[in-house]
Design a protein around this motif. Structure first.
Motif, PDB file in Angstrom:
ATOM      1  N   GLN A   1      43.958  13.439  -1.138  1.00  0.00           N
ATOM      2  CA  GLN A   1      43.053  14.198  -0.491  1.00  0.00           C
ATOM      3  C   GLN A   1      43.672  15.081   0.533  1.00  0.00           C
TER       4      GLN A   1
ATOM      5  N   VAL B   1      32.779  20.322  -8.425  1.00  0.00           N
ATOM      6  CA  VAL B   1      31.880  19.976  -7.293  1.00  0.00           C
ATOM      7  C   VAL B   1      32.306  20.676  -6.031  1.00  0.00           C
ATOM      8  N   THR B   2      33.265  20.805  -5.615  1.00  0.00           N
ATOM      9  CA  THR B   2      33.804  21.312  -4.228  1.00  0.00           C
ATOM     10  C   THR B   2      33.549  22.728  -4.102  1.00  0.00           C
TER      11      THR B   2
ATOM     12  N   MET C   1      30.979  24.082  -6.074  1.00  0.00           N
ATOM     13  CA  MET C   1      29.710  24.252  -6.332  1.00  0.00           C
ATOM     14  C   MET C   1      28.939  24.511  -4.932  1.00  0.00           C
TER      15      MET C   1
ATOM     16  N   GLU D   1      25.140   9.557  -6.913  1.00  0.00           N
ATOM     17  CA  GLU D   1      26.232   9.891  -5.662  1.00  0.00           C
ATOM     18  C   GLU D   1      25.691  10.384  -4.416  1.00  0.00           C
TER      19      GLU D   1
ATOM     20  N   SER E   1      29.437  11.629   1.708  1.00  0.00           N
ATOM     21  CA  SER E   1      30.784  11.876   1.184  1.00  0.00           C
ATOM     22  C   SER E   1      31.482  12.999   1.047  1.00  0.00           C
ATOM     23  N   ASP E   2      30.562  14.264   1.229  1.00  0.00           N
ATOM     24  CA  ASP E   2      31.328  15.570   1.320  1.00  0.00           C
ATOM     25  C   ASP E   2      31.936  15.908   2.456  1.00  0.00           C
ATOM     26  N   PRO E   3      33.079  16.701   2.609  1.00  0.00           N
ATOM     27  CA  PRO E   3      33.837  17.107   3.816  1.00  0.00           C
ATOM     28  C   PRO E   3      32.867  18.042   4.448  1.00  0.00           C
TER      29      PRO E   3
ATOM     30  N   ILE F   1      40.532  19.105  -4.625  1.00  0.00           N
ATOM     31  CA  ILE F   1      40.306  18.100  -3.494  1.00  0.00           C
ATOM     32  C   ILE F   1      40.260  18.678  -2.370  1.00  0.00           C
ATOM     33  N   PRO F   2      39.288  18.008  -1.323  1.00  0.00           N
ATOM     34  CA  PRO F   2      39.274  18.302   0.033  1.00  0.00           C
ATOM     35  C   PRO F   2      40.378  17.698   0.846  1.00  0.00           C
TER      36      PRO F   2
ATOM     37  N   TYR G   1      40.642  15.394   3.220  1.00  0.00           N
ATOM     38  CA  TYR G   1      39.883  14.470   4.057  1.00  0.00           C
ATOM     39  C   TYR G   1      40.806  13.758   4.857  1.00  0.00           C
TER      40      TYR G   1
END
Lengths: 373, 527
Positions: B146, B228-229, B231, B248, B253-255, B514-515, B517
């Motif tokens: 991450q 997803v990130t 999207m 989900e 859970s998203d940044p 991937i963000p 985090y």
């Protein structure tokens, strides 16, 4: 080669008599023996007779030897086991078998035991207790020795693990499980003689110790001394639970667990001991975090939001609504205007269907899941 | 994982980096603790926090968040310098060594200390522990991935492992620890925008043709879809109009949650399928009630690529249905009936279209423990990858330079923030918050802060403090802890009412998307 009950077996250096016997399907009863941990020889139930040896030996702690001749069930062995079982039964409030005595022969202590809050009901280990099973198997009665009162109180000041010292036989299995299997080093043997006790971090309550509530000790306890806190007064026999083996739904280790079901509810979770990756071990979430499954907040009907408010709908209404909207969006904006977020929580088979739905039905590769999050 | 879990106890040295193993993979951590305690295995931990596994470690390297590449390069520098690497392995099984060697030259312990804060003597000692071990295993988790340099981090670990001949041997390996029960399986099954099952590329014409035949459809989409990130941004821009979320909870859970919320609000249509009314479900147009893992048959694939059975133990509550059943009913309504008798028959189809799952069926799973790839019903499965050769032939060294995180502390936001989980809660807490017991043990969000930082900001244990980043602010209680290192605070991301992801940065790794985090900059004040 070693001879056990008249049969000869080969063995590897380092194997104990118990190892060789169990590998070859010869049953030797054990209480304190814990696979994977150093044998302690504490319970003296696995005693066997070795030709030429003066005393009976603990098979869990005695290495198999060349030309050794062992009897696992000789009259001398059985007599010794029965005596040891009687002594263990008198070591605390083991009154599940007092039915074998006339009521007026019950000792004051046994009656007092029944008065304790936590002993009002049947022992939660009833039917699964190994001490009980062996007492029955060897026809041991509880009347001969005066039961001893334990100086330690019942501990139930944490959410998960109840410790009933009056039922503890000090076999040390929990200590081995904590220190040698999970290596959490939270509990140890404390004090001596009649004051012996399994203690946590200098005899504190578990909640104030290094305990991380994995419950390995509960799984290891052969009697009713360590039980899940919420099982204490549940009022059904463990033998009436249905066990379903499955894979844990939390992290990615994939521990194998048994969901114990009673009346369509999970009442207990145990680790599957015969199989990896966990060989019986679980963590606090896997063993105790199952309330969500039958929680009243579970979603039970489809809901559709209209004017900012949810209202319940039938499956037909909800699915027709979804289908209609997806169709229209696909027609007006194309399949790539639709995205599906599948899930790391659902099964392989369901993930397969989700991506098939996305690609073959919607017509988009816009499918992902939370691996990145 | 390249290696099975049981291999951990066969390692001579274990390097744990970016994994709070005892809290996030407790049962796996007991393998590590047993190896260390009873087998004489050396344990090396690299982490910005003094995570609980450090108690068992021979050596803990405390690095500044986001400086992993520099640290690993530094270890390789020492290993090359002291000739601790496996020359024969490097010669026969790898390529790209010269370039690696050249780039590693400047990562001297002194230079690395300047970037990471790791005292140079400790770096040398760590390199010697790993480099001198017979078989050494690397365990890592989200603390490696991450980051905006997540892919670089993973490649660097692969470099280190190959350099010392630790890939393709018992007790070795580069082993990611997966955080969710079936995140491995969801990837294997092609719930990814660029691949079908078994990582078969959607852009490969022959693969696509094969799938078209298997599924009886004309034209499967040719181009890779959106991660997803990405999207989220596309939803904001209006390109993505409908989102179907299964099990989900991105609203926790998203940044950068404020931004994520804006993105989801901009959708024309949001479907959420879940077992609880999550924060994301609240935003939906339609909520579909689904079944928990205890209410269905199927399989999960664990972090060591082992496919294991899931069995139905309970009936779903009310009218809730299994996720697979809901998808099938939707599919049928959309004009494509999916006919299967049960989960087992779906697995039969999976094995037909997936080379790596080809030999897997429910009969075998009753009797055997099978790790994919399993290429036939007489194939035993593959617990350890890359044994004789790498999938691509030779193992490729990628010489990687250190690059800093996307956001580092400055005058205005002087502290690092890093996020993660605690033992007693799970992910967005939708399941664990229903357990009274777990809530007793981990009732609320907290800000883990070092003694020195607490003194500097005059914060006492339990004080309500405000944590502010460029993206938002939250309030939570201070937990003064020797797990925290001065200059870095830690916040668990489980708690929706003080959501750490309000603060986190949505900067993405360019490859994995991937963000980051694990690193951003914050300031704190008493609330």
């Amino acid at each position: 080669m070693i001879t056990i009950d008249g049969q000869t077996f080969s063995f590897e250096p380092g194997e104990t008599i118990l190892d060789v016997a169990s590998r070859n399907g010869i049953f030797i009863p054990t209480l304190c023996y814990l696979k994977g941990a150093t044998p302690t020889g504490a319970c003296r139930i696995c005693l066997v007779e070795v030709d030429g040896a003066r005393n009976l030996v603990a098979s869990c702690a005695t290495p198999a030897g060349i030309d050794m001749v062992v009897s696992t069930d000789s009259p001398r062995v059985v007599k010794a086991r029965r005596l040891n079982l009687e002594l263990l039964l008198s070591s605390g409030y083991h009154n599940c078998l007092v039915q074998d005595m006339e009521p007026d022969a019950w000792t004051d202590l046994q009656l007092k035991g029944l008065d304790r809050d936590e002993h009002k009901d049947i022992c939660p280990a009833y039917g699964e207790c190994r001490l009980q099973a062996f007492a029955v198997k060897y026809g041991v009665k509880t009347g001969r020795f005066e039961p001893k009162e334990t100086p330690y109180v019942f501990e139930n000041v944490n959410p998960f693990i109840a410790r009933d010292f009056s039922r503890c036989i000090l076999c040390g299995r929990c200590v081995q499980a904590c220190n040698e299997i999970q290596v959490n080093n939270a509990i140890s043997q404390g004090y001596r003689g009649s004051r012996s006790k399994i203690v946590a971090s200098g005899d504190r309550a578990l909640k104030d110790s290094d305990c991380v509530f994995c419950g390995e000790c509960i799984q290891a306890c052969p009697v009713g001394a360590l039980v899940p806190a919420d099982v204490v007064f549940k009022g059904h026999l463990r033998t009436d639970e249905k066990k379903v083996r499955t894979t844990c739904g939390y992290c990615g280790v994939g521990c194998q667990l048994n969901l114990h079901i009673y009346e369509d509810k999970v009442v207990r979770v145990t680790g599957v001991e015969q199989s990896g990756p966990n060989y019986g071990s679980l963590c606090v979430k896997g063993r105790f975090g199952y309330d969500f499954m039958t929680h009243p907040d579970r979603l039970k009907t489809p809901r559709i939001k209209r004017n900012g408010e949810f209202s319940e709908a039938t499956w037909d209404e909800a699915l027709d609504f979804v289908t209609d909207r997806l169709r229209r969006i696909k027609e007006t904006s194309g399949p790539d205007s639709i995205m599906i977020l599948s899930s790391a929580r659902i099964t392989n088979e369901e993930n397969y269907l989700a991506q098939k739905f996305s690609r073959a039905v919607i017509g988009t590769n816009n499918i992902d899941h939370c691996a990145r999050l | 994982m390249t290696n099975p879990i049981k291999d951990i106890e066969k390692s001579d040295a274990i390097l744990i980096i970016g994994s709070n193993t005892t809290e996030n993979h407790p049962v796996l951590s007991s393998y590590v603790k047993r190896a260390k305690t009873f087998k004489g295995t050396k344990l090396l931990v690299i982490d910005p926090r003094r995570v609980p596994i450090v108690r068992h470690a021979d050596l803990w390297l405390r690095l500044k968040p986001g400086t992993d590449v520099a640290c690993i390069n530094g270890m390789m520098h020492v290993i090359l310098d002291e000739r601790l690497y496996d020359e024969e392995y490097v010669r026969s099984r790898t390529t790209g060594f010269d370039m690696l060697k050249k780039v590693m030259e400047r990562y001297t312990p002194e230079y690395v200390e300047g970037i990471t804060g790791i005292p140079k003597e400790q770096l040398v000692e760590a390199a010697r522990i790993y480099g001198k071990a017979g078989a050494a295993s690397i365990l890592y988790a989200m603390g490696i991935t991450q980051h905006t340099t997540g892919t670089d981090n993973v490649k660097s670990l692969a470099n280190l492992a190959m350099l010392c001949g630790n890939v393709g041997i018992e007790g070795g390996g580069v082993n990611p620890l997966r955080g969710q029960n079936n995140v491995q399986g969801a990837c294997d099954m092609g719930a990814l925008p660029n691949v079908y099952t078994g990582y078969q590329k959607v852009t490969d014409d022959s693969v696509r043709a094969h799938m078209e035949r298997a599924w009886g459809v004309d034209k499967l989409p040719k181009d890779a879809g959106l991660p997803v990130t990405d999207m989220m941004q596309k939803a904001l821009e209006g390109e993505v109009k409908a989102l179907y979320v299964i099990g989900e909870n991105p609203m926790v859970s998203d940044p950068d949650l404020t931004h994520a919320k804006k993105c989801l609000e901009n959708l024309d249509f949001l479907i959420v399928q879940d077992i609880f009314m999550t924060e994301t479900a609240q935003m939906a147009d339609v909520v579909l009630p689904s079944a928990s893992f205890a209410e269905k048959d199927g399989t999960f694939t664990n972090t060591e690529r082992k496919v294991q059975r899931v069995r139905k133990a309970l009936h779903p509550p009310g009218e809730a249905k299994e996720d697979g059943e809901i998808i099938r009913e939707l599919s049928e309504r959309m004009g494509y009936p999916m006919k299967y008798d049960n989960a087992e028959s779906i697995m039969r189809e999976i094995s037909e279209v997936t080379p790596s799952y080809c030999g897997i069926n429910y009969d075998r799973l009753e009797r055997e423990e099978i790790h994919w790839p399993c290429t036939g019903t007489d194939h035993p499965g593959t617990p350890c990858l890359h044994m004789d050769r790498f999938t691509c032939g030779l193992g490729v060294f990628h010489a990687i330079e250190y690059a800093p995180p996307a956001e580092v502390p400055d005058e205005e936001y002087p502290l690092y923030l890093t996020t993660g989980r605690v033992l007693y809660q799970f992910h967005t807490r939708s399941m664990t918050m229903k357990s009274d017991g777990l809530n007793v043990l981990a009732p609320e969000c907290f800000v883990e802060i070092s003694v020195q930082d607490a003194e500097q900001y005059q914060i006492n244990e339990g004080d309500a403090i405000k944590v502010v980043s460029r993206r938002g602010e939250i309030e939570a209680r201070a937990k003064i802890s020797n797990q925290a290192f001065t200059g870095t605070v830690f916040i668990p991301f489980h708690y929706a009412d003080a959501a750490a992801n309000t603060l986190t940065h949505a900067a993405l790794d360019p490859v994995s998307r991937i963000p980051e985090y694990k690193v951003c900059a914050v300031k704190i004040e008493r609330a």
